[in-house]
Design a protein around this motif. Structure first.
Motif, PDB file in Angstrom:
ATOM      1  N   GLY A  30      17.845  32.409   2.032  1.00  0.00           N
ATOM      2  CA  GLY A  30      19.127  31.917   2.544  1.00  0.00           C
ATOM      3  C   GLY A  30      20.345  32.522   1.862  1.00  0.00           C
ATOM      4  N   ASN A  41      12.303  40.543   5.656  1.00  0.00           N
ATOM      5  CA  ASN A  41      11.267  40.346   6.669  1.00  0.00           C
ATOM      6  C   ASN A  41      11.339  41.407   7.756  1.00  0.00           C
ATOM      7  OD1 ASN A  41       9.655  38.022   5.901  1.00  0.00           O
ATOM      8  ND2 ASN A  41      11.607  36.941   5.905  1.00  0.00           N
ATOM      9  N   ALA A  52      18.091  27.113   7.487  1.00  0.00           N
ATOM     10  CA  ALA A  52      18.285  28.236   6.576  1.00  0.00           C
ATOM     11  C   ALA A  52      18.805  27.761   5.224  1.00  0.00           C
ATOM     12  CB  ALA A  52      19.229  29.259   7.182  1.00  0.00           C
ATOM     13  N   GLN A  76      10.138  35.213  17.773  1.00  0.00           N
ATOM     14  CA  GLN A  76      11.497  35.274  17.228  1.00  0.00           C
ATOM     15  C   GLN A  76      12.036  36.706  17.311  1.00  0.00           C
ATOM     16  OE1 GLN A  76      11.955  33.673  13.268  1.00  0.00           O
ATOM     17  NE2 GLN A  76      14.117  34.192  13.181  1.00  0.00           N
ATOM     18  N   GLU A 118      13.788  34.694  -2.774  1.00  0.00           N
ATOM     19  CA  GLU A 118      12.908  35.491  -1.927  1.00  0.00           C
ATOM     20  C   GLU A 118      13.600  35.902  -0.634  1.00  0.00           C
ATOM     21  OE1 GLU A 118       8.605  34.133  -1.501  1.00  0.00           O
ATOM     22  OE2 GLU A 118       9.706  32.328  -2.009  1.00  0.00           O
ATOM     23  N   ASN A 119      12.950  36.800   0.084  1.00  0.00           N
ATOM     24  CA  ASN A 119      13.438  37.138   1.422  1.00  0.00           C
ATOM     25  C   ASN A 119      13.432  35.885   2.277  1.00  0.00           C
ATOM     26  OD1 ASN A 119      11.550  40.119   1.131  1.00  0.00           O
ATOM     27  ND2 ASN A 119      13.764  39.965   1.045  1.00  0.00           N
ATOM     28  N   GLY A 160      16.643  40.238   6.082  1.00  0.00           N
ATOM     29  CA  GLY A 160      16.496  41.679   5.909  1.00  0.00           C
ATOM     30  C   GLY A 160      15.121  42.089   5.409  1.00  0.00           C
ATOM     31  N   PHE A 208      19.464  27.076  12.038  1.00  0.00           N
ATOM     32  CA  PHE A 208      19.356  27.975  13.196  1.00  0.00           C
ATOM     33  C   PHE A 208      18.266  27.421  14.080  1.00  0.00           C
ATOM     34  CE2 PHE A 208      20.990  31.017   9.997  1.00  0.00           C
ATOM     35  CZ  PHE A 208      22.152  31.375  10.665  1.00  0.00           C
ATOM     36  N   ALA A 231      21.690  31.639  19.629  1.00  0.00           N
ATOM     37  CA  ALA A 231      22.414  32.058  18.431  1.00  0.00           C
ATOM     38  C   ALA A 231      23.586  32.932  18.834  1.00  0.00           C
ATOM     39  CB  ALA A 231      21.486  32.818  17.512  1.00  0.00           C
ATOM     40  N   THR A 238      17.061  38.446  14.097  1.00  0.00           N
ATOM     41  CA  THR A 238      17.455  37.221  13.403  1.00  0.00           C
ATOM     42  C   THR A 238      16.612  36.973  12.157  1.00  0.00           C
ATOM     43  OG1 THR A 238      15.972  35.813  14.668  1.00  0.00           O
ATOM     44  CG2 THR A 238      18.159  36.164  15.587  1.00  0.00           C
ATOM     45  N   LEU A 239      15.699  37.876  11.827  1.00  0.00           N
ATOM     46  CA  LEU A 239      14.932  37.715  10.587  1.00  0.00           C
ATOM     47  C   LEU A 239      15.800  38.098   9.400  1.00  0.00           C
ATOM     48  CD1 LEU A 239      11.445  39.287  11.340  1.00  0.00           C
ATOM     49  CD2 LEU A 239      12.110  36.898  11.413  1.00  0.00           C
ATOM     50  N   GLU A 297      23.209  42.486  -1.812  1.00  0.00           N
ATOM     51  CA  GLU A 297      22.291  43.606  -2.039  1.00  0.00           C
ATOM     52  C   GLU A 297      22.990  44.961  -1.977  1.00  0.00           C
ATOM     53  OE1 GLU A 297      18.438  43.433  -0.472  1.00  0.00           O
ATOM     54  OE2 GLU A 297      18.513  41.295  -0.046  1.00  0.00           O
TER      55      GLU A 297
HETATM   56  N1  LIG Z   1      21.156  34.305  13.403  1.00  0.00           N
HETATM   57  C1  LIG Z   1      20.006  33.712  13.014  1.00  0.00           C
HETATM   58  N2  LIG Z   1      19.236  33.090  13.934  1.00  0.00           N
HETATM   59  C2  LIG Z   1      18.086  32.493  13.567  1.00  0.00           C
HETATM   60  N3  LIG Z   1      17.614  32.461  12.308  1.00  0.00           N
HETATM   61  C3  LIG Z   1      18.340  33.068  11.351  1.00  0.00           C
HETATM   62  C4  LIG Z   1      19.564  33.735  11.663  1.00  0.00           C
HETATM   63  N4  LIG Z   1      20.065  34.251  10.523  1.00  0.00           N
HETATM   64  C5  LIG Z   1      19.183  33.924   9.538  1.00  0.00           C
HETATM   65  N5  LIG Z   1      18.144  33.214  10.037  1.00  0.00           N
HETATM   66  C6  LIG Z   1      17.028  32.667   9.261  1.00  0.00           C
HETATM   67  O1  LIG Z   1      17.566  31.985   8.175  1.00  0.00           O
HETATM   68  C7  LIG Z   1      16.773  32.180   7.011  1.00  0.00           C
HETATM   69  C8  LIG Z   1      17.619  32.717   5.881  1.00  0.00           C
HETATM   70  O2  LIG Z   1      17.976  34.065   6.151  1.00  0.00           O
HETATM   71  P1  LIG Z   1      18.889  34.932   5.169  1.00  0.00           P
HETATM   72  O3  LIG Z   1      19.231  36.169   5.901  1.00  0.00           O
HETATM   73  O4  LIG Z   1      19.992  34.110   4.664  1.00  0.00           O
HETATM   74  O5  LIG Z   1      17.873  35.269   3.987  1.00  0.00           O
HETATM   75  P2  LIG Z   1      18.136  36.106   2.684  1.00  0.00           P
HETATM   76  O6  LIG Z   1      17.949  35.193   1.551  1.00  0.00           O
HETATM   77  O7  LIG Z   1      19.397  36.835   2.757  1.00  0.00           O
HETATM   78  O8  LIG Z   1      16.881  37.100   2.731  1.00  0.00           O
HETATM   79  P3  LIG Z   1      16.792  38.651   2.359  1.00  0.00           P
HETATM   80  O9  LIG Z   1      16.585  38.744   0.925  1.00  0.00           O
HETATM   81  O10 LIG Z   1      15.576  39.101   3.104  1.00  0.00           O
HETATM   82  O11 LIG Z   1      18.027  39.301   2.840  1.00  0.00           O
HETATM   83  C9  LIG Z   1      15.633  33.093   7.437  1.00  0.00           C
HETATM   84  O12 LIG Z   1      14.518  32.292   7.720  1.00  0.00           O
HETATM   85  C10 LIG Z   1      16.142  33.742   8.702  1.00  0.00           C
HETATM   86  O13 LIG Z   1      15.077  34.057   9.554  1.00  0.00           O
END
Ligand SMILES: Nc1ncnc2c1ncn2[C@@H]1O[C@H](COP(=O)(O)OP(=O)(O)OP(=O)(O)O)[C@@H](O)[C@H]1O
Ligand SMILES: Nc1ncnc2c1ncn2[C@@H]1O[C@H](COP(=O)(O)OP(=O)(O)OP(=O)(O)O)[C@@H](O)[C@H]1O
Ligand SMILES: [Mg+2]
Ligand SMILES: [Mg+2]
Lengths: 504, 335, 344, 317
Positions: free
Chosen positions: A48, A409, A25, A400, A44-45, A407, A20, B334, A404-405, A173
């Motif tokens: 990915g 975070n 990611a 940012q 972790e959060n 969940g 991204f 995005a 787009t964070l 989740e």
């Molecule tokens: N549409 C997007 N645009 C920019 N960055 C993104 C986008 N989607 C996800 N990211 C980034 O990609 C990374 C992975 O995110 P992802 O949502 O896959 O995490 P996750 O493992 O599911 O976390 P969580 O447990 O918090 O849900 C993170 O750094 C997130 O900020």
């Protein structure tokens, strides 16, 4: 890594990369799924997990790598393609049509028809009901989804995914927002599906659940595999945590705290328009008060009534000993120094379109103002930055978009803005929904320290271990009434039994 | 490995990049498109660069942009104002009446007209906040009320004996360059609005309630008051645009504003303001207004047969907006 | 009938009451209101404007807008009358061509919106320039006179006070209601409007839905243009130029949510009745022309306020702070259920 | 501006005729400017229509024409008052401007207004109808945009005629119904339904005229007397068939033709005489059933007369 009989592999992703703007990611990530097995996906959060699931379901297209189903390579251009290939999914964010009924949402992409193309409503309700029962959703199938709580929506999503009867089921989740009670239902179903040969991916931050349910585990850290298709049997919790974050010492003992002070929030015989009656309790300075109940018990409504978001029809709320008529959150914040972290961060907590910075500082704009209106970016950043560090918000920049964070975070940001406002009374509704174990611990420490520093905190949670770990006292709510007020010995077995006895 | 990466992320946190960069890219695309048209028309449309043409082009762009601003400020809170034209027309007539009938000095007359516009905006806001009715329908109705009131009071009689000192802001050229003082007024407004949305609490609050009213309220913002201010500001800007039109037309005519409603959305929408609220672009609105004025003027000069002109205008507009979106996407926005 | 009554949203019911009261008032004040000829004329105008409002409602349902309905209606009327007058095309073929053209114009809107992701407001504004420009390019603002008598007399035909044109409108409105409520594509359309992301993630055919919504919108606009051509007895280039306002006023007074997901058909019908009553009433009572605008504004505001009072109760209409999210943001057609009684 | 205009040259003018918006009324002007270009040997002549009735569009169109080198402008103001802005700018450039078809309102820098005397025309029309009604009854007046000052002149003229008839004529005014055919059609018919006692109609705008002419034919009612405006084929046919007493013909051809002549002369250096009037009646006449075939020639003759006498009467060269 274990050896697998290739014939049983139904889905395999290899060398997946996804970038991204500003962040990689996923980097060379693999996943292997076999029929008749439950594969946990942890990390972790921001590790990915959700991104990987979105790639497997055609929401995103990978920058590199391949996905194969039954050995044949596939490329999904859209969610529709994945659905056709027999993949069913519950995404982390709710994806329901608020105006539609529960039943219609469950059967959304394959509405039963009479004659060609004519909707058969009777069939919709008939077919949806068993799936609602399966997940423990006890309400009319004709209820509009917009009237449901976050937890109930989650159950609808699960019912919807199950009802597809796909041979690959991805759950991101699913248990984050629901209580052990509903989780129990879900696990029973998943085990049944496993017996029928369905391949399941299960994402969760609750490691107890992972150990209880999963056969194998894939771990992601910072967008890379640290464990791939690893057998759960023989794995210890410490080892799993090490895979996730590189070390195992996360669940530190919480230190002792000074005794609680005078009551700062007293609720006397409160009745609300929403249906609560005779609610009486008090919250003291330096105390962490837990509020537990099953989904729909009315905890959120009680919190909203206290902060003036829902109408109070009787009784009194006293803040620092004085009767308070709190009109709205602005009033609560400015006059009474009360904050409320919503359980519904998407609609009520965050402004997804805006940046991390403005979301965190929104509660203190009024305080930051110079010459009437001016906000100096530097003082704003200075106010927010320590919190970003303290909460370990993983964003690639303060600018940012919060939407787009990951969940977890997002949840940190939605808590962070109240920490920025430095309120004295903080009501936290489901503080760690979807938060990883490390951060959860950090948040627990944070809440603990806030209390130690004299804040009064009320924690509403459906996560029993969390409540038992954190709370000094636990209020138990059932059907809009308080049915128990027990002091917490922090002994999980004992306390959980006590709670369950009040609920049955 | 993970540790170093975390550190890297942390140091980068201090930089204000990311979405800001994307917005800049979109703006840049719009700037390039506008510049492209200028170059094209300068080369192929005879008379495009004549002082006479530039003077009018910039002046009509200035008015269009100001009208666009009047809409943009309510769009920022997720509302709409269909009464911009009615307010512009009514306050323009009011200013004309003050100057011609009462002999009020121009500066004071404009000030009073702006005050009237602001109060009409407040009126809209009051209805929106009290009744919880959609701003679309409230301002649809108040537009009729305001225009009707103006017709009743003025009997649709125009005011055309206006002081030269007032007309000057639209008619004279500034120091030999083909720019009317009006254009500078618009740029001044743009500067102020830019600062409001960039660095003031009010601007932030408007955007916050525009993006998510519920979340904004539950973060302790005074939603009602912010709605009031935004609609008031919209009324003020509409009144300003009204005064500008009066000056440009030499006359306070009851017809002013009758065709603003649609136009008011065009400049903000091209400029990247979200019609659903929460995101505005002041410089985008300026460029959007300029782009439309440029295209229509250029096409007219290119001898595009008149009746087919609107076909071309529509097509070019679509092309420009489409190109802008594509550039943004290629620039990495995005999905 | 009972089912309709029960499903009727508060807004629609409120408007219905306002309509009935308004009609009663007009009957009492000016007996000519109920004269056959007046009902015919007003009903005929209503039939056409209702189609225009429905054309907007269907795109509002997917959370978009269509500013080109009028331009499509005008272009279609010109093409049809041009074919009939200048090329002696048989009426049925000419009208079929026109209607297909209208639906195609709408579908093009939908496709362009889907591909370019440009906001529907600005995109359809652009295409409306194109459609209106072609209209003017063909006609140079001069009408096509002398369309076939069959068409023109259909525009004047009536059974008592009932305009035959209205048959078309009734059939289309009922078809639209059935489509939205009873067909899969109709439900998908509302789903996409209610939550586009969720709809896409649930595997709904988003592009087909968007194109369908806009196609229907174009088709309804085309039918409205055709009917107006029949009413006027000539291919007028100005057909459709005043449609923008009624097209939005109908659905929005009727309770549509701009964000999408709602298609308050009954509300739209009753809102258009109100609009028709207002304009007829002002002529019947011979209102002072200078006051007309003012009255229209006051009546619209009064009408929607009354509708709102009916929907949420007087106490809540003026309540400064809402206990729940503002009612405007709720879907209108499916009222949020009350808490079950046992929890009281 | 002021640098590139061609004021006071000896060369022939380049004349542009610009109506207020698309409308069939203006179509004869297209032929007029073509004829004028050959007859007066203009450098160039053109007829350009703004795509919509918006002063802003007309301003843009005029600006571009001026930038393209046109130096004499005959305009029908979209907005009679607001057009003064652009007129001042054109005149300050040295280019003569005349109003054709409808006046730019005074005070104005426009030299002449070659138009129908709308007040007189409406007065004649009303008088004719009232006479046909036998001096008594209910008269319906359908007219255009309230914000158009011409509407007020017409309103006053009709009121005056009604006033002269004494209390035996009742007036019903329908304003703002000239937006499009649909509005006019519905409003006129509703008015006919509402007031069963209407015995006369006078319309002073295009759409209401066509609508009323059609309505009378549909109703087949020749007892209602009507005078309209303009010569739309539908209206003319209704006159011919006796549904209308007549319609007030205007002279768009002549307005543009004479306007082009005046512009050319002024461009060549002639000045407007100090005592010359601003308004010059381009002629209006009641097209009664017997004149439907001949009125066009009558206007041509009238146009020739006015053109021939123009220089001597109004200009000093
Ligand atoms: N549409 C997007 N645009 C920019 N960055 C993104 C986008 N989607 C996800 N990211 C980034 O990609 C990374 C992975 O995110 P992802 O949502 O896959 O995490 P996750 O493992 O599911 O976390 P969580 O447990 O918090 O849900 C993170 O750094 C997130 O900020
Ligand atoms: N028994 C019930 N059946 C159906 N809906 C209910 C019931 N109880 C509450 N609700 C609805 O669900 C929502 C849940 O209420 P609330 O959020 O206060 O409960 P909670 O204890 O916080 O539970 P949750 O875990 O669902 O957030 C309310 O908005 C209410 O309208
Ligand atoms: Mg995730
Ligand atoms: Mg809750």
């Amino acid at each position: 890594m274990s050896t697998i009989a290739p014939a049983r592999v139904v889905l395999e992703a290899a060398g997946i990369r996804k970038q991204f703007p500003g962040v990689v990611a996923l980097d060379d990530v693999s996943l292997r799924l076999r029929s008749g097995e439950i594969q946990a996906l942890v990390g972790e959060n921001g590790a990915g997990k959700s991104t990987l699931i979105k790639i497997l379901t055609g929401v995103y297209q990978p920058d590199a790598g391949s996905v194969t189903i039954d050995g044949a390579p596939v490329r999904f251009g859209s969610a529709r393609d994945a659905l056709k290939a027999g993949i069913s999914v519950v995404h982390q964010e709710h994806n329901l049509i608020p105006q539609f009924t529960v039943a219609e949402n469950i059967l959304l992409e394959r509405i039963p028809t009479r004659l060609p193309q004519l909707v058969d409503y009777a069939a919709i309700y008939r077919e949806a009901r068993p799936w609602m029962k399966t997940v423990g959703l006890d309400m009319p199938a004709t209820r509009s989804v917009s009237a449901l709580s976050a937890a109930q929506m989650q159950l609808v999503e699960i019912a919807k995914a199950l009802s597809l009867q796909a041979r690959i089921l991805l759950l991101d989740e699913p248990t984050a927002a629901i209580t052990p009670h509903e989780t129990g239902y879900l696990f029973r179903v998943l085990r049944e599906l496993r017996a029928q040969g369905v391949a399941v991916v299960f994402v969760s931050h609750k490691l107890e659940e992972v150990f209880e349910l999963a056969d194998r585990v894939t771990v992601l850290r910072d967008g890379r595999n640290t464990a791939l298709d690893h057998e759960i049997k023989g794995l210890t919790q410490d080892q799993m945590v090490t895979y996730m974050i590189g070390r195992s010492d996360v669940l530190a003992q919480l230190p002792a705290r000074p005794a609680r002070g005078e009551p700062v929030l007293e609720v006397r015989d409160l009745a609300t328009e929403a249906g609560a009656r005779g609610i009486t309790f008090s919250l003291h300075r330096g105390e962490i008060l837990g509020l537990y109940g099953l989904v729909g018990a009315g905890r959120t409504e009680l919190a909203k009534a206290i902060i003036g978001e829902l109408k109070v029809t009787g009784g009194d709320v006293l803040v620092r000993g004085r009767s308070a008529r709190i009109r709205d959150l602005r009033d609560a914040l400015a006059r009474h120094r009360i904050g409320y972290v919503s359980e519904n961060r998407k609609e009520e907590g965050l402004i997804l379109l805006h940046s991390v910075l403005t979301n965190m500082s929104i509660t203190i704009w009024r305080r930051l103002r110079l010459f009437g209106q001016w906000i100096r970016r530097s003082s704003e950043t200075a106010a927010v930055m320590p919190l970003v560090k303290q909460l370990d918000v993983r964003a690639h920049s303060l600018a940012q978009q919060v939407g787009t964070l990951s969940g977890g975070n997002q949840q940190k940001v939605s808590l962070g803005k109240w920490l920025a406002a430095d309120v004295e009374i903080l009501i936290i509704d489901e503080p760690t929904i979807g938060i990883d174990i490390k951060t959860k611990n950090a948040l627990h420490e944070l809440i603990w320290n806030l209390a130690a520093n004299g804040k009064a905190i009320m924690v509403i949670s459906s996560d029993m271990p969390e409540i038992v770990r954190l709370a000094d006292r636990i209020l138990i709510m059932r059907n809009h009434r308080l049915v128990g007020d027990i002091s917490n010995s922090h002994d999980y077995e004992e306390v959980s039994a006590a709670i369950m006895s009040r609920l049955s | 490995m993970s540790a170093t990466r975390t550190v890297a992320v942390r140091t980068r946190l201090t930089e204000l990049r990311g979405t800001g960069l994307l917005r800049t890219l979109g703006l840049l695309a719009l700037l390039i498109i506008t510049a492209g048209f200028w170059i094209f028309f300068s080369a192929f449309a005879t008379g495009f660069t004549s002082d006479f043409n530039l003077f009018f082009l910039l002046r009509s762009a200035a008015i269009a942009v100001t009208i666009g601003f009047a809409q943009m400020v309510v769009l920022s809170i997720g509302d709409m104002n269909l009464s911009v034209g009615a307010i512009g027309g009514a306050t323009g007539m009011f200013a004309g009446w003050l100057m011609q009938v009462l002999g009020v000095p121009p500066a004071l007359a404009v000030l009073l007209a702006l005050a009237l516009g602001t109060s009409l905006g407040f009126g809209n806001a009051a209805l929106v906040v009290w009744t919880h009715l959609n701003s679309f329908i409230v301002t649809l109705a108040t537009a009729s009320l305001i225009t009707g009131g103006m017709l009743i009071l003025t009997r649709a009689r125009p005011f055309s004996n206006l002081p030269d000192s007032f007309l000057g802001i639209a008619q004279i050229e500034l120091g030999g360059v083909p720019v009317a003082p009006l254009v500078l007024i618009m740029l001044g407004v743009a500067l102020v609005l830019g600062l409001v949305y960039r660095s003031t609490s009010l601007g932030r609050e408007m955007l916050a309630i525009g993006a998510n009213r519920q979340a904004a309220r539950m973060s302790g913002l005074a939603v009602g008051r912010i709605v009031l201010v935004a609609h008031g500001l919209s009324g003020l800007l509409a009144a300003l645009a009204g005064a500008m039109s009066v000056a440009a037309n030499n006359t306070a005519s009851p017809g002013i504003g009758s065709d603003w409603v649609l136009a008011s959305f065009v400049a903000p929408a091209i400029g990247g303001t979200l019609l659903s609220g929460g995101l505005v672009s002041v410089s985008g609105t300026v460029l959007g207004g300029l782009l439309v004025a440029t295209i229509s003027s250029g096409l007219l000069l290119m001898n595009v047969s008149n009746f087919w002109l609107s076909v071309f205008l529509g097509a070019v507009l679509l092309l420009a907006v489409g190109l802008d979106r594509i550039t943004r996407t290629v620039g990495g926005a995005a999905s | 009938m009972v089912a309709i009554w029960r499903r009727m949203s508060g807004v629609a019911l409120g408007l219905l009451i306002v309509d009935l009261a308004g009609a009663l008032l007009l009957t009492v004040v000016t007996p000519s209101f109920t004269s056959t000829y007046n009902l015919f004329i007003t009903g005929r105008d209503f039939s056409i404007l209702l189609l225009v409002a429905l054309a907007q409602m269907i795109v509002l349902a997917v959370g978009q807008m269509n500013l080109s309905i009028g331009a499509i209606g005008g272009l279609v009327a010109i093409v049809e009358s041009g074919l009939m007058v200048s090329y002696d095309t048989p009426v049925v073929i000419a009208i079929a061509c026109g209607l297909v053209l209208g639906a195609a114009c709408g579908a093009v809107n939908g496709l362009l919106i889907h591909w370019t992701k440009v906001n529907s407001f600005i995109l359809t504004l652009g295409t409306s320039y194109v459609f209106a420009g072609v209209n003017l390019g063909i006609t140079h603002a001069t009408p096509f006179y002398h369309i076939p008598g069959a068409v023109a007399s259909f525009g004047q035909a009536r059974i008592g006070a009932f305009p035959e044109i209205a048959i078309v409108t009734i059939v289309l409105a009922v078809a639209l209601a059935v489509f939205l409520r009873q067909t899969v594509l109709g439900r998908q359309l509302l789903a996409v409007g209610g939550n586009p992301v969720a709809a896409a993630l649930s595997g709904l055919p988003v592009r087909r839905v968007i194109v369908t919504a806009h196609g229907i919108s174009g088709f309804f606009g085309a039918v409205a243009g055709t009917l107006l051509m029949a009413q006027l007895g000539e291919g007028q280039p100005t057909i459709g130029v005043t449609w923008i306002l009624p097209s939005f006023a109908g659905p929005i007074i009727g309770g549509a949510v701009l964000a999408g997901g709602s298609a308050p058909l009954l509300g739209t019908v009753f809102a258009m009745v109100l609009v028709s009553l207002i304009s007829d009433g002002l002529i019947l009572v011979n209102a002072n022309p200078y006051w007309v605008q003012f009255f229209v504004g006051a009546l619209i505001l009064g009408g929607v306020l009354l509708g709102r009072v009916r929907a949420v109760g007087l106490r809540d209409v003026f309540r400064l702070k809402s206990t729940a999210p503002p009612v405007t943001d709720r879907p209108a057609e499916e009222p949020v259920p009350r808490r079950p009684a046992e929890q009281k | 501006g002021g640098t590139q205009g061609g004021g006071g040259g000896t060369t022939a003018a380049s004349v542009a005729i610009v109506p207020g918006g698309p409308h069939p009324y203006f179509e004869p002007m297209r032929g007029a400017i073509a004829d004028a270009t050959t007859d007066f040997k203009l450098t160039k002549g053109s007829f350009e229509v703004p795509t919509d009735w918006k002063q802003d569009l007309q301003n843009q169109l005029l600006t571009s024409l001026a930038s393209k080198g046109y130096n004499g402008f005959g305009i029908f103001p979209t907005d009679g008052d607001a057009a003064n802005g652009i007129v001042s700018q054109l005149v300050s450039r040295g280019d003569p401007v005349v109003a054709v078809g409808g006046c730019v309102h005074e005070p104005t820098k426009t030299s002449f207004c070659l138009a129908t005397d709308v007040g007189a025309s409406a007065y004649t029309a009303a008088k004719t109808v009232i006479q046909a009604m036998g001096g008594k009854g209910v008269l319906l007046h359908g007219t255009g945009l309230l914000t158009d000052p011409n509407t007020q002149l017409r309103d006053q003229a009709v009121k005056k005629a009604v006033g002269e008839a004494g209390s035996s004529v009742t007036l019903i005014t329908l304003a703002d119904i000239d937006k499009d055919a649909q509005t006019a059609d519905t409003a006129i018919n509703q008015a006919l339904a509402a007031h069963k006692d209407i015995t006369g109609i006078v319309t002073t705008a295009y759409n209401p005229t066509v609508a009323a002419a059609k309505a009378l034919r549909t109703l087949g009612d020749k007892r209602i007397k009507m005078v309209g405006i303009d010569d739309d084929p539908t209206t003319l046919a209704a006159v011919k068939d006796g549904f209308l007493v007549g319609t007030m013909g205007q002279n768009p051809y002549g307005q543009a033709y004479i306007g082009a002549y005046a512009l050319d002369q002024m461009h060549r250096g002639c000045k407007k005489k100090s005592d010359a009037p601003y308004f010059i009646d381009s002629g209006t006449l009641l097209i009664s059933p017997d004149k439907t075939a001949t009125y066009a020639n009558d206007f041509k003759t009238l146009t020739k007369q006015i053109t021939d006498g123009f220089k001597a009467k109004y200009l000093s060269c």
